[in-house]
Design a protein around this motif. Structure first.
Motif, short mmCIF file in Angstrom:
data_model
loop_
_atom_site.label_atom_id
_atom_site.label_comp_id
_atom_site.label_asym_id
_atom_site.label_seq_id
_atom_site.Cartn_x
_atom_site.Cartn_y
_atom_site.Cartn_z
N SER A 108 -69.73 25.64 -92.98
CA SER A 108 -69.40 24.41 -92.28
C SER A 108 -69.16 24.74 -90.82
CB SER A 108 -68.15 23.76 -92.90
OG SER A 108 -67.78 22.59 -92.20
N GLN A 109 -70.22 24.69 -90.02
CA GLN A 109 -70.18 25.04 -88.60
C GLN A 109 -69.63 26.47 -88.44
OE1 GLN A 109 -68.61 21.91 -86.02
NE2 GLN A 109 -68.99 20.41 -87.62
N SER A 110 -68.47 26.62 -87.81
CA SER A 110 -67.96 27.96 -87.55
C SER A 110 -67.11 28.51 -88.69
CB SER A 110 -67.12 27.95 -86.27
OG SER A 110 -66.02 27.07 -86.39
N LEU A 111 -66.97 27.74 -89.76
CA LEU A 111 -66.18 28.17 -90.91
C LEU A 111 -67.06 28.34 -92.14
CD1 LEU A 111 -63.03 25.89 -90.59
CD2 LEU A 111 -63.11 28.35 -90.21
N ALA A 112 -66.60 29.21 -93.02
CA ALA A 112 -67.26 29.38 -94.32
C ALA A 112 -66.20 29.34 -95.39
CB ALA A 112 -68.03 30.69 -94.37
N GLU A 113 -66.58 28.91 -96.57
CA GLU A 113 -65.65 28.89 -97.70
C GLU A 113 -66.40 29.26 -98.96
OE1 GLU A 113 -64.17 24.94 -98.63
OE2 GLU A 113 -65.80 24.02 -97.50
N VAL A 114 -65.69 29.92 -99.85
CA VAL A 114 -66.19 30.16 -101.20
C VAL A 114 -65.33 29.30 -102.12
CG1 VAL A 114 -66.55 31.79 -103.06
CG2 VAL A 114 -67.00 32.48 -100.70
N VAL A 115 -65.96 28.35 -102.79
CA VAL A 115 -65.26 27.40 -103.65
C VAL A 115 -65.56 27.74 -105.10
CG1 VAL A 115 -64.92 24.97 -104.20
CG2 VAL A 115 -65.55 25.64 -101.87
N LEU A 116 -64.52 27.77 -105.91
CA LEU A 116 -64.68 28.02 -107.34
C LEU A 116 -64.78 26.70 -108.08
CD1 LEU A 116 -62.29 30.99 -108.26
CD2 LEU A 116 -64.77 31.00 -107.94
N ARG A 117 -65.86 26.52 -108.78
CA ARG A 117 -66.01 25.37 -109.66
C ARG A 117 -65.64 25.81 -111.06
NH1 ARG A 117 -71.77 23.21 -107.12
NH2 ARG A 117 -70.87 22.39 -105.21
N GLU A 118 -64.75 25.07 -111.69
CA GLU A 118 -64.19 25.49 -112.97
C GLU A 118 -64.59 24.55 -114.09
OE1 GLU A 118 -59.97 26.78 -112.63
OE2 GLU A 118 -60.18 26.14 -110.53
#
Length: 355
Positions: free
Chosen positions: A134-144
């Motif tokens: 997301s632009q200058s940010l990154a995330e790792v999201v856990l889908r459960e």
């Protein structure tokens, strides 16, 4: 000092440092929880895998990180599961070796993370991670898959494997701006804050880690020989050293937190407060690799990320609390610390779950 005496002193110094590399006994109990039951107690299991069960008697005690590493490995061999029995599908013995070997073939960290998440998604039933930029940010999201959240130890074990491997692949620590978890906050979080981030947030809509996206482009340049050396020390080398709360830097941070930022002392005044000379203060901080300015900047960053997650606190108020002359100065400093815009960070951290 003779060479023999110097060697003895060096060995003593190394031994003293090693004693500080430890893991809370509370996390030892968490590691055993997935395998114990009416027919097998935690004490019996420790005896079975060759570790002293007496360590569980003191809940405030600590286990040497090398012993904890042996615990991890012996449990994985005993139960053919490298994920502590926390998923219906076992993460079979050898999974981390296979994952590491395949990740060094990837060109960049972004490719390696996508590959690692796909691999772990195949190995585990309940947790499926996705990398989102997301632009200058990154995330790792856990889908459960489970509607009910897992225990904190489960999430942190997943992050330990992924984040620890990622840091080694690029040869540097990847700072995590925030770690959010669906579960309630457990009784003990000290080691988690040291391993990952001071900015832990519990009871959130989703489980995710957030970091600067700029690291995604870092190249993977690890040889087979380096991989063998890494695996020979794993998982001890991905367990972040426990922070000694009696250390000088911790004492300084505790003192600074008790004061408004505009009243933070200079190094000479701080030395007087700590009852040491200014030269001794500078020397000891230099030996620890933590200059006073870096400690202040790190604390300001921690406080800023904490307050940015509260929509009721304006940017102007955050700037004032941190001792900046105006919002513009705060913006400039935050970008220097994290590589991202504070407004962008706030938008992401406060965004409703889109999973």
């Amino acid at each position: 000092m003779t060479s023999e005496a110097q060697t003895t002193a060096d060995e003593a110094a190394v031994s003293a440092i090693a004693r500080r590399d430890s893991i809370s006994v509370r996390l030892v109990a968490e590691a055993l929880l997935g395998f114990v039951g009416p027919r097998l107690s935690a004490e019996q299991l420790l005896e079975e895998i060759g570790l002293d069960p007496a360590c569980l008697q003191d809940p405030d005690g600590r286990m040497d990180v090398r012993d904890y590493s042996q615990l991890w490995l012996r449990l994985a061999r005993r139960f053919d599961d490298e994920f502590f029995g926390m998923d219906p599908r076992r993460l079979r013995w050898g999974s981390f070796v296979f994952l590491s070997r395949s990740c060094i073939q990837q060109p960049t960290l972004e490719n390696a993370l996508v590959h690692a998440l796909s691999f772990l998604g195949l190995g585990l039933e309940n947790l499926h991670g996705k990398l989102i930029r997301s632009q200058s940010l990154a995330e790792v999201v856990l889908r459960e898959r489970n509607p009910e959240p897992a225990r904190a130890f489960c999430y942190f074990t997943f992050w330990m494997l992924l984040h620890g491997l990622a840091c080694w692949l690029v040869g540097r620590r990847i700072p995590l701006l925030a770690v959010e978890l669906r579960c309630a906050e457990p009784d003990y979080t000290d080691d988690y804050r040291v391993m990952f981030s001071d900015n832990l947030r519990f009871g959130r809509p989703s489980t995710r880690i957030i970091f600067a996206a700029e690291v995604l482009g870092l190249p993977i340049r690890r040889s087979e020989a380096e991989l063998q050396a890494f695996l020979a020390e794993a998982p001890a080398n991905i367990l972040v050293r426990y922070r000694d709360h009696s250390s000088l830097s911790s004492r300084i941070k505790q003192h600074l937190r008790s004061l408004p930022a505009e009243r933070w002392p200079d190094s000479e005044t701080l030395a007087q407060t700590l009852c040491i000379s200014a030269s001794t203060l500078r020397r000891r901080l230099a030996e620890a690799g933590q200059p006073y300015q870096a400690i202040k900047d790190g604390l300001r960053q921690e406080m800023a990320t904490e307050w940015l997650a509260d929509a009721a606190i304006s940017y102007g108020e955050i700037a004032e609390r941190l001792g900046f002359a105006d919002v513009s100065s705060f913006y400039k400093a935050f970008r220097k610390w994290t590589g991202i815009n504070p407004g962008h960070y706030r938008n992401l951290i406060l965004a409703p779950a889109r999973r």
